[in-house]
Design a protein around this motif. Structure first.
Motif, PDB file in Angstrom:
ATOM      1  N   TYR A   1       0.969  -1.320  -0.031  1.00  0.00           N
ATOM      2  CA  TYR A   1      -0.277   0.030   0.057  1.00  0.00           C
ATOM      3  C   TYR A   1       0.829   0.986   0.184  1.00  0.00           C
ATOM      4  N   CYS A   2       1.848   1.449   1.014  1.00  0.00           N
ATOM      5  CA  CYS A   2       2.771   2.151   1.510  1.00  0.00           C
ATOM      6  C   CYS A   2       3.206   2.632  -1.083  1.00  0.00           C
ATOM      7  N   GLN A   3       3.631   1.487  -1.436  1.00  0.00           N
ATOM      8  CA  GLN A   3       4.353   1.643  -2.038  1.00  0.00           C
ATOM      9  C   GLN A   3       3.678   2.135  -3.243  1.00  0.00           C
ATOM     10  N   ILE A   4       2.161   1.952  -3.314  1.00  0.00           N
ATOM     11  CA  ILE A   4       1.251   2.089  -4.256  1.00  0.00           C
ATOM     12  C   ILE A   4       0.868   3.614  -3.874  1.00  0.00           C
ATOM     13  N   ALA A   5       0.845   4.236  -2.748  1.00  0.00           N
ATOM     14  CA  ALA A   5       0.821   5.611  -2.859  1.00  0.00           C
ATOM     15  C   ALA A   5       2.115   6.706  -3.233  1.00  0.00           C
ATOM     16  N   GLN A   6       2.693   6.130  -3.413  1.00  0.00           N
ATOM     17  CA  GLN A   6       4.389   7.329  -3.740  1.00  0.00           C
ATOM     18  C   GLN A   6       4.009   7.670  -4.667  1.00  0.00           C
ATOM     19  N   PRO A   7       3.753   7.573  -5.601  1.00  0.00           N
ATOM     20  CA  PRO A   7       3.206   8.738  -6.722  1.00  0.00           C
ATOM     21  C   PRO A   7       2.382   9.902  -7.025  1.00  0.00           C
ATOM     22  N   GLY A   8       1.658   9.167  -6.102  1.00  0.00           N
ATOM     23  CA  GLY A   8       0.884  10.288  -5.670  1.00  0.00           C
ATOM     24  C   GLY A   8       1.085  11.249  -4.795  1.00  0.00           C
TER      25      GLY A   8
ATOM     26  N   TRP B   1      -1.030   0.813   6.880  1.00  0.00           N
ATOM     27  CA  TRP B   1      -0.278   1.740   6.437  1.00  0.00           C
ATOM     28  C   TRP B   1      -1.212   2.072   4.912  1.00  0.00           C
ATOM     29  N   PRO B   2       0.100   3.416   4.247  1.00  0.00           N
ATOM     30  CA  PRO B   2       0.561   4.388   5.013  1.00  0.00           C
ATOM     31  C   PRO B   2      -0.629   5.094   5.895  1.00  0.00           C
ATOM     32  N   THR B   3      -0.279   6.177   6.819  1.00  0.00           N
ATOM     33  CA  THR B   3      -0.746   6.905   6.926  1.00  0.00           C
ATOM     34  C   THR B   3       0.149   8.141   7.430  1.00  0.00           C
ATOM     35  N   LEU B   4      -1.196   9.517   6.502  1.00  0.00           N
ATOM     36  CA  LEU B   4      -0.088  10.677   6.408  1.00  0.00           C
ATOM     37  C   LEU B   4      -1.000  11.642   7.647  1.00  0.00           C
ATOM     38  N   VAL B   5       0.160  12.019   8.136  1.00  0.00           N
ATOM     39  CA  VAL B   5      -0.530  13.086   9.468  1.00  0.00           C
ATOM     40  C   VAL B   5      -0.033  14.304   8.538  1.00  0.00           C
TER      41      VAL B   5
END
Length: 108
Positions: free
Chosen positions: A35-42, A75-79
């Motif tokens: 999930y963390c890897q998928i979120a990286q481009p965005g 994960w990932p959690t963005l605060v």
């Protein structure tokens, strides 16, 4: 500030994070999390135009105090912090657009 590509080791303390001025995005995750890897481009897209935003990529897991202090469960959690105070949070963001919209609200 540009996006961090590597997870911090060791993570900053809660006191250090709470003393940060301006807008900061704490990204909690791990290098092996899909999930963390998928979120990286965005995330990269959203932060590319935000030179006024600090980005801290913090590896999370058992025994990691900073993640526990922010009650991170997925994960990932963005605060999103403003002057060290949490003002928004995204868990497993679906798109860079969601991150950009949240940043726009925080920065405004």
């Amino acid at each position: 500030m540009t996006m961090q590509s590597e997870y911090m080791a060791p993570a900053p303390s809660l006191e250090e994070v709470c003393s940060l001025a301006g807008v900061t995005v704490l990204e909690f995750g791990t290098p092996w999390c899909g999930y963390c890897q998928i979120a990286q481009p965005g995330l990269e897209q959203a932060l590319a135009r935000r030179h006024d935003v600090h980005h801290l990529k913090v590896e999370d897991g058992p025994g990691r105090r900073l993640g526990r202090a922010f009650r991170v469960r997925l994960w990932p959690t963005l605060v999103f912090l403003l002057d060290g105070e949490e003002v928004a949070r995204l868990v497993r963001p679906a798109s860079g657009e969601a991150i950009e919209q949240t940043l726009a609200r925080v920065v405004a």
